[in-house]
Motif scaffolding. Sequence first.
Motif, PDB file in Angstrom:
ATOM      1  N   UNK A 175       0.834  -1.210   0.000  1.00  0.00           N
ATOM      2  CA  UNK A 175       0.000   0.000   0.000  1.00  0.00           C
ATOM      3  C   UNK A 175       0.866   1.257   0.000  1.00  0.00           C
ATOM      4  N   UNK A 176       1.934   1.244   0.799  1.00  0.00           N
ATOM      5  CA  UNK A 176       2.829   2.402   0.841  1.00  0.00           C
ATOM      6  C   UNK A 176       3.547   2.594  -0.483  1.00  0.00           C
ATOM      7  N   UNK A 177       3.985   1.491  -1.099  1.00  0.00           N
ATOM      8  CA  UNK A 177       4.676   1.595  -2.383  1.00  0.00           C
ATOM      9  C   UNK A 177       3.741   2.109  -3.473  1.00  0.00           C
ATOM     10  N   UNK A 178       2.473   1.706  -3.426  1.00  0.00           N
ATOM     11  CA  UNK A 178       1.503   2.217  -4.389  1.00  0.00           C
ATOM     12  C   UNK A 178       1.294   3.711  -4.197  1.00  0.00           C
ATOM     13  N   UNK A 179       1.255   4.136  -2.931  1.00  0.00           N
ATOM     14  CA  UNK A 179       1.093   5.549  -2.637  1.00  0.00           C
ATOM     15  C   UNK A 179       2.299   6.351  -3.140  1.00  0.00           C
ATOM     16  N   UNK A 180       3.497   5.827  -2.900  1.00  0.00           N
ATOM     17  CA  UNK A 180       4.706   6.511  -3.357  1.00  0.00           C
ATOM     18  C   UNK A 180       4.743   6.601  -4.874  1.00  0.00           C
ATOM     19  N   UNK A 181       4.228   5.571  -5.533  1.00  0.00           N
ATOM     20  CA  UNK A 181       4.248   5.547  -6.992  1.00  0.00           C
ATOM     21  C   UNK A 181       3.281   6.568  -7.593  1.00  0.00           C
ATOM     22  N   UNK A 182       2.331   7.055  -6.787  1.00  0.00           N
ATOM     23  CA  UNK A 182       1.392   8.073  -7.267  1.00  0.00           C
ATOM     24  C   UNK A 182       1.964   9.483  -7.153  1.00  0.00           C
ATOM     25  N   UNK A 183       3.044   9.646  -6.375  1.00  0.00           N
ATOM     26  CA  UNK A 183       3.693  10.951  -6.260  1.00  0.00           C
ATOM     27  C   UNK A 183       4.546  11.162  -7.508  1.00  0.00           C
ATOM     28  N   UNK A 184       4.323  12.246  -8.207  1.00  0.00           N
ATOM     29  CA  UNK A 184       4.874  12.411  -9.547  1.00  0.00           C
ATOM     30  C   UNK A 184       6.387  12.309  -9.584  1.00  0.00           C
ATOM     31  N   UNK A 185       7.086  13.062  -8.731  1.00  0.00           N
ATOM     32  CA  UNK A 185       8.548  13.071  -8.841  1.00  0.00           C
ATOM     33  C   UNK A 185       9.142  11.739  -8.390  1.00  0.00           C
ATOM     34  N   UNK A 186       8.471  11.064  -7.441  1.00  0.00           N
ATOM     35  CA  UNK A 186       8.938   9.738  -7.020  1.00  0.00           C
ATOM     36  C   UNK A 186       8.740   8.740  -8.157  1.00  0.00           C
ATOM     37  N   UNK A 187       7.575   8.808  -8.791  1.00  0.00           N
ATOM     38  CA  UNK A 187       7.285   7.909  -9.913  1.00  0.00           C
ATOM     39  C   UNK A 187       8.283   8.132 -11.045  1.00  0.00           C
ATOM     40  N   UNK A 188       8.550   9.393 -11.373  1.00  0.00           N
ATOM     41  CA  UNK A 188       9.498   9.688 -12.436  1.00  0.00           C
ATOM     42  C   UNK A 188      10.881   9.158 -12.111  1.00  0.00           C
ATOM     43  N   UNK A 189      11.301   9.324 -10.865  1.00  0.00           N
ATOM     44  CA  UNK A 189      12.614   8.846 -10.452  1.00  0.00           C
ATOM     45  C   UNK A 189      12.711   7.329 -10.547  1.00  0.00           C
ATOM     46  N   UNK A 190      11.697   6.629 -10.052  1.00  0.00           N
ATOM     47  CA  UNK A 190      11.712   5.166 -10.075  1.00  0.00           C
ATOM     48  C   UNK A 190      11.683   4.628 -11.500  1.00  0.00           C
ATOM     49  N   UNK A 191      10.832   5.217 -12.328  1.00  0.00           N
ATOM     50  CA  UNK A 191      10.731   4.746 -13.708  1.00  0.00           C
ATOM     51  C   UNK A 191      12.008   5.034 -14.480  1.00  0.00           C
ATOM     52  N   UNK A 192      12.588   6.206 -14.260  1.00  0.00           N
ATOM     53  CA  UNK A 192      13.834   6.555 -14.948  1.00  0.00           C
ATOM     54  C   UNK A 192      14.950   5.577 -14.586  1.00  0.00           C
ATOM     55  N   UNK A 193      15.067   5.284 -13.293  1.00  0.00           N
ATOM     56  CA  UNK A 193      16.104   4.337 -12.861  1.00  0.00           C
ATOM     57  C   UNK A 193      15.841   2.943 -13.431  1.00  0.00           C
ATOM     58  N   UNK A 194      14.581   2.528 -13.440  1.00  0.00           N
ATOM     59  CA  UNK A 194      14.226   1.215 -13.972  1.00  0.00           C
ATOM     60  C   UNK A 194      14.568   1.104 -15.453  1.00  0.00           C
ATOM     61  N   UNK A 195      14.223   2.126 -16.219  1.00  0.00           N
ATOM     62  CA  UNK A 195      14.496   2.100 -17.660  1.00  0.00           C
ATOM     63  C   UNK A 195      15.991   2.185 -17.940  1.00  0.00           C
ATOM     64  N   UNK A 196      16.728   2.934 -17.108  1.00  0.00           N
ATOM     65  CA  UNK A 196      18.191   2.971 -17.277  1.00  0.00           C
ATOM     66  C   UNK A 196      18.799   1.598 -17.022  1.00  0.00           C
ATOM     67  N   UNK A 197      18.339   0.946 -15.963  1.00  0.00           N
ATOM     68  CA  UNK A 197      18.849  -0.393 -15.658  1.00  0.00           C
ATOM     69  C   UNK A 197      18.496  -1.382 -16.769  1.00  0.00           C
TER      70      UNK A 197
END
Length: 259
Positions: free
Chosen positions: A181-203
């Motif tokens: 639930x907390x991870x889903x909430x964090x993923x809805x925060x725009x800058x957190x989502x952008x950071x996570x997705x950017x790192x994932x795509x780089x990896x």
Amino acid sequence: MNKQQVSRFCYQLQMLLGSGVPLWEACQILKHLSSTNLDQALKRLSQGESLSAAFDKVLPQLVISSLQNGEEIGNLETVLQRLGSYYEQRGETEHKIKSALVYPVFVVILSSLSLIMMLLVVLPSFKELFADLGGDLPWLTQFVMLNSDRFIMLLPYTIIFTGMGMATGYQYKKTTKGALALDKLMLKIKFVRQSLISETLRNLGLLLQGGVPIITALTTVSNTTGNRALRDILQEIKQAISSGQKLSETLRIFNLLQE
């Protein structure tokens, strides 16, 4: 190993192998240069295990997958150079971010402490002074004095309830349901989502660039991400690609290309 240590390890191993030093001797040299304990990894390497298998408890999973593929297709030095550059850039970026946050955090802490000291120490002494002088105080001064008294009265309860809330939240986070639930909430925060997705795509890009099969790369990236909600999305993407869908289309379906 942290990112700087991983980068240094990859660069040094690539340099030694490029100079013609055998893998075993190169790792023996790195043992004396590294601050990380490599005894167990070297023991496994001496028993005939591959570099990726021997160091799977020492290096990040992303590095292990890349090394494994490099060993299979025979471009280990190229993979090491690419990994060294990648982790060097990530380490520098994180260092800059942490350095940039030091001053704002210091200012916030200092301002908060100053405000608390003013409400607890300074304003009560002024209140006594104004009472001795007599007369009516301006409405703004009365408002500040009143809220100062309320702050002092409510401070112990605020500390208690804040502590209880943090303890409850921490225990809830330790459960599978709470963590998701907390991870889903964090993923809805725009800058957190952008950071996570950017790192994932780089990896993912790093693994694909090194020749790692896309399903294996997605599995590795999914296992290395700390966000459970994003991990579930990556698992769904992997299943979709296994069914024949294109990577770009799948990423777009899951809104990973609209950031």
